[in-house]
Design an enzyme around this catalytic site. Sequence first.
Site, PDB file in Angstrom:
ATOM      1  CG  ASP A  15      -1.961  -1.056   1.189  1.00  0.00           C
ATOM      2  OD1 ASP A  15      -2.318  -1.374   0.015  1.00  0.00           O
ATOM      3  OD2 ASP A  15      -2.530  -1.357   2.136  1.00  0.00           O
ATOM      4  CE  LYS A  28       3.725  18.342 -13.446  1.00  0.00           C
ATOM      5  NZ  LYS A  28       5.299  18.835 -13.880  1.00  0.00           N
ATOM      6  NE  ARG A  30       3.382  20.909  -8.235  1.00  0.00           N
ATOM      7  CZ  ARG A  30       4.514  20.612  -9.127  1.00  0.00           C
ATOM      8  NH1 ARG A  30       5.432  19.569  -9.059  1.00  0.00           N
ATOM      9  NH2 ARG A  30       4.674  21.494 -10.221  1.00  0.00           N
ATOM     10  N   GLY A  42      -5.645 -10.376   5.891  1.00  0.00           N
ATOM     11  CA  GLY A  42      -4.887 -11.096   7.118  1.00  0.00           C
ATOM     12  C   GLY A  42      -3.602 -10.326   7.833  1.00  0.00           C
ATOM     13  CB  ILE A  43      -1.057  -8.292   5.744  1.00  0.00           C
ATOM     14  CG1 ILE A  43      -0.585  -9.426   4.901  1.00  0.00           C
ATOM     15  CG2 ILE A  43      -0.089  -7.271   6.321  1.00  0.00           C
ATOM     16  CD1 ILE A  43       0.331 -10.066   5.499  1.00  0.00           C
ATOM     17  CB  SER A 141      -9.871 -10.091  -2.181  1.00  0.00           C
ATOM     18  OG  SER A 141      -8.560  -9.785  -2.537  1.00  0.00           O
ATOM     19  N   GLY A 230     -22.132   0.261  14.138  1.00  0.00           N
ATOM     20  CA  GLY A 230     -21.692  -0.754  14.936  1.00  0.00           C
ATOM     21  C   GLY A 230     -21.561  -2.339  14.285  1.00  0.00           C
ATOM     22  CG  ASP A 257      -8.336  -6.083   7.529  1.00  0.00           C
ATOM     23  OD1 ASP A 257      -9.227  -7.127   7.343  1.00  0.00           O
ATOM     24  OD2 ASP A 257      -7.769  -5.174   6.693  1.00  0.00           O
TER      25      ASP A 257
END
Length: 311
Positions: A15, A28, A30, A42-43, A141, A230, A257
Amino acid sequence: MKSSIFTLTLSPAFDKSTSVESVQPEHKLRCDSPIYQPGGGGINVSRAIKKLNGSSVALYPIGGDTGNHFKALLTEEGIEQITFQIKNWTRENFIVVERSTNNQFRFGMPGSEIYKEEWEQMLAVIQDPSNDFEYFVVSGSTPKGVPDEFYTRLSQIILQKNARLILDTSGAALKHCLKEGIFLCKPNINELSEIVGKELITKEQQEAAAMEIINSGKVEILVVSLGGAGAFLASKQGIYHVTAPPVEKRSTVGAGDSMVAGMVLSLSRGNHYEDVIKFGVACGTAATMNFGTELCKLEDVERLYKQLGGK
């Protein structure tokens, strides 16, 4: 390797997150200096458990230079890991926060394809007697190449080890694991509707659908996510609703997660189901207070948990 909690991420993501004043086409933009973090269902569960002063072992496939960088970042966080080398590179995700509106733009790339010999190697390692665990969390996923058969065989392995399978996924993977029986499942309302085959509008309909699944014997604990409202936990012990405490939200990345991390850690500590769902909601809510994929902070979780009446 031995740990009370193992997590499996079939589609980890490298990520990259940043922020910009406003998003405008043909200009453009910045951006602020990027933040690099290891991500994927899971990470993030393993990372959140670490932040909560718990420990786990993260299992995941790794490929290419992005995979090497990914592993290095996770090592820096002190996460125990079991990796599986694959031919394709670890995927990347890009997240941009627009400061003027606090809107978040999340660009998710497709998961790296995993081949038959690669996912069969994963199952062999999980089945190895030297890998001992009480809770096995599957979150995220399913990438291309991983068939429904994988989840069926995985469920059987977990049952053979007398361990508890915790599932936070959707689609065919969810349905196939339900056939085998799992300990805890965390669908949202839409996913719950898909499982029972009918629309669930009222609180009574949602609770009845959850108990229908519990009474079928396929799931011991069903946690239904209600988003910002919730969640509720259903089991043969009863139904417990927890309303998320109001906080200033900065990002929803990793909130689910973090919630799973809090629940499995609470379960591993032998807590009552009512406290399990309260701690999970506290963790999920705490994660929304931070930017990017920073996940939850222990001090925020402890404060929110007390607000919810946690012990």
